[in-house]
Design a protein around this motif. Structure first.
Motif, PDB file in Angstrom:
ATOM      1  N   LEU A 134      -8.545  -0.793  -1.289  1.00 48.93           N
ATOM      2  CA  LEU A 134      -7.491  -0.764  -2.291  1.00 48.93           C
ATOM      3  C   LEU A 134      -7.531  -1.976  -3.213  1.00 48.93           C
ATOM      4  O   LEU A 134      -6.845  -2.012  -4.229  1.00 48.93           O
ATOM      5  N   GLU A 194      -6.462  11.827  -2.008  1.00 50.00           N
ATOM      6  CA  GLU A 194      -6.250  12.483  -0.724  1.00 50.00           C
ATOM      7  C   GLU A 194      -6.763  13.919  -0.781  1.00 50.00           C
ATOM      8  O   GLU A 194      -6.537  14.638  -1.748  1.00 50.00           O
ATOM      9  N   ARG A 221       1.336   5.710  -0.984  1.00 54.81           N
ATOM     10  CA  ARG A 221       0.807   7.025  -1.368  1.00 54.81           C
ATOM     11  C   ARG A 221       1.606   7.483  -2.581  1.00 54.81           C
ATOM     12  O   ARG A 221       2.840   7.438  -2.566  1.00 54.81           O
ATOM     13  N   ARG A 241      -2.657   0.709  -4.409  1.00 58.42           N
ATOM     14  CA  ARG A 241      -2.126  -0.648  -4.246  1.00 58.42           C
ATOM     15  C   ARG A 241      -1.056  -0.870  -5.306  1.00 58.42           C
ATOM     16  O   ARG A 241      -1.232  -0.502  -6.474  1.00 58.42           O
ATOM     17  N   TRP A 251       6.587   1.707   0.447  1.00 60.41           N
ATOM     18  CA  TRP A 251       5.177   1.376   0.652  1.00 60.41           C
ATOM     19  C   TRP A 251       5.060   0.649   1.973  1.00 60.41           C
ATOM     20  O   TRP A 251       6.073   0.394   2.653  1.00 60.41           O
ATOM     21  N   ALA A 287      -8.616  -0.473   4.610  1.00 61.31           N
ATOM     22  CA  ALA A 287      -7.513  -0.262   3.677  1.00 61.31           C
ATOM     23  C   ALA A 287      -7.408  -1.359   2.622  1.00 61.31           C
ATOM     24  O   ALA A 287      -7.394  -1.083   1.417  1.00 61.31           O
ATOM     25  N   PRO A 316       4.569   6.677   2.562  1.00 58.19           N
ATOM     26  CA  PRO A 316       3.269   5.994   2.607  1.00 58.19           C
ATOM     27  C   PRO A 316       2.329   6.550   3.667  1.00 58.19           C
ATOM     28  O   PRO A 316       1.124   6.290   3.616  1.00 58.19           O
ATOM     29  N   ALA A 359      -3.950   7.295  -2.441  1.00 61.63           N
ATOM     30  CA  ALA A 359      -3.605   5.998  -1.870  1.00 61.63           C
ATOM     31  C   ALA A 359      -3.725   4.950  -2.959  1.00 61.63           C
ATOM     32  O   ALA A 359      -4.632   5.012  -3.799  1.00 61.63           O
ATOM     33  N   ASP A 415      -4.207  12.611   5.158  1.00 59.35           N
ATOM     34  CA  ASP A 415      -3.440  11.375   5.008  1.00 59.35           C
ATOM     35  C   ASP A 415      -4.412  10.257   4.648  1.00 59.35           C
ATOM     36  O   ASP A 415      -5.050   9.658   5.517  1.00 59.35           O
ATOM     37  N   ALA A 416      -4.514   9.955   3.361  1.00 58.03           N
ATOM     38  CA  ALA A 416      -5.490   8.969   2.899  1.00 58.03           C
ATOM     39  C   ALA A 416      -5.190   7.576   3.436  1.00 58.03           C
ATOM     40  O   ALA A 416      -6.104   6.837   3.819  1.00 58.03           O
ATOM     41  N   VAL A 417      -3.921   7.185   3.481  1.00 59.14           N
ATOM     42  CA  VAL A 417      -3.572   5.843   3.948  1.00 59.14           C
ATOM     43  C   VAL A 417      -3.870   5.703   5.433  1.00 59.14           C
ATOM     44  O   VAL A 417      -4.459   4.705   5.875  1.00 59.14           O
ATOM     45  N   ILE A 465       0.850  -1.175   0.000  1.00 60.80           N
ATOM     46  CA  ILE A 465       0.000   0.000   0.000  1.00 60.80           C
ATOM     47  C   ILE A 465       0.895   1.237   0.000  1.00 60.80           C
ATOM     48  O   ILE A 465       1.809   1.355   0.824  1.00 60.80           O
TER      49      ILE A 465
END
Length: 295
Positions: A50, A28, A5, A16, A198, A46, A80, A14, A35-37, A3
């Motif tokens: 993803l 994001e 960013r 994969r 990642w 998550a 990430p 974010a 912080d999307a992750v 995963i």
């Protein structure tokens, strides 16, 4: 699962990562400390999101209309995580590093913090103000990403609180670190925590205590060890920290560095403008950051 960013077509997303293909899924938000992750980890969505499934209704970041893969070469890999609540670092946590420094083995994990402004991407330059330090050092580290709220957990249960693992370089200004009487300034210059490339989810890392870890400066190997050299392993460290502080989803724990740092060499070796530092952890990934002295 890996995963990341990424920056793709002007947007931070974010994504994969599957081999040489990236699937950017969640955009994001363009706001401070977004912080999307981290948000996906906190929502517990998550991996599902993803993989292309619908995100939960409470998610703040937007899901793209497509999960079409793009070449890895077409995106910029970022840190990430952009805004973890905390980055806890463990000092003097490798037996071989203790031997090279001649320092006493800690009886409990020796913890300090880096703040989010230190974070930078896996290929971004580490910018250092000219004259700010003459003793710039590297530290290859395995970093743990917390997956769910942990408070006073046992070592036996600690692994279930891990979302995944990534690679960190705990860049340090040794002259600042040891002249101040505490480590905060010497560890917290801008860009002093390259992270990435990642997060590898915990299910793909069956034994975090059996990974090769290394660092190279300008192609020359300077650190070459294994996470089995840790004095306090991942589970023990999580249990210890969680007695005193709540660990939140997206928090990062950098678990210490092995022997071979510049400070411990004879003669000592310090990073200079133009040097390139590579940090690698087996099965996780590689950081490659140039040093850039700025005026």
């Amino acid at each position: 699962m890996k995963i990341a960013r990424v920056r793709y077509e002007g947007r931070v997303m974010a994504a994969r990562v599957d081999g040489d293909t990236v699937f950017p899924v969640v955009v994001e938000e363009q706001r401070h400390m977004s912080d999307a992750v981290r948000d996906l980890i906190a929502d517990g969505t998550a991996e599902e999101t993803l993989n292309g499934a619908d995100v939960t209704a409470g998610m703040t970041a937007g899901v793209t209309g497509s999960v079409t893969g793009v070449p890895l070469a077409d995106v910029e890999l970022l840190s990430p995580l952009a805004a973890p609540q905390k980055i806890v670092c463990i000092g003097l946590n490798y037996a071989d590093h203790i031997r090279e420094t001649g320092l006493q083995t800690p009886e409990v994990p020796l913890a300090f913090v880096k703040t989010a402004h230190c974070l930078t991407g896996p290929t971004a330059p580490v910018r250092v103000p000219r004259g700010a330090t003459e003793q710039l050092d590297w530290e290859a580290e395995l970093a743990v990403v917390i997956g769910r709220t942990a408070r006073d957990v046992s070592a036996e249960d600690a692994a279930s609180y891990v979302f995944g693992y990534t690679v960190a370089n705990d860049v340090s200004a040794r002259d600042a670190q040891f002249s101040d009487g505490q480590w905060f300034r010497g560890k917290n210059f801008d860009d002093f925590c390259p992270l990435g490339p990642w997060i590898v989810t915990a299910s793909d890392v069956p034994d975090p205590q059996g990974l090769a870890i290394s660092a190279r400066v300008n192609g020359q190997t300077v650190q070459d060890s294994s996470t089995k050299e840790m004095i306090f392993g991942v589970s023990e460290t999580i249990a210890y920290l969680s007695r005193y502080m709540t660990l939140h989803p997206g928090d990062v724990i950098a678990t210490g560095t092995p022997h071979g740092v510049g400070m411990g060499r004879d003669p000592q070796l310090w990073l200079r403008d133009g040097d390139v530092v590579e940090v690698e952890v087996e099965g996780i990934g590689l950081l490659r950051n140039p040093i850039h002295v700025t005026d």
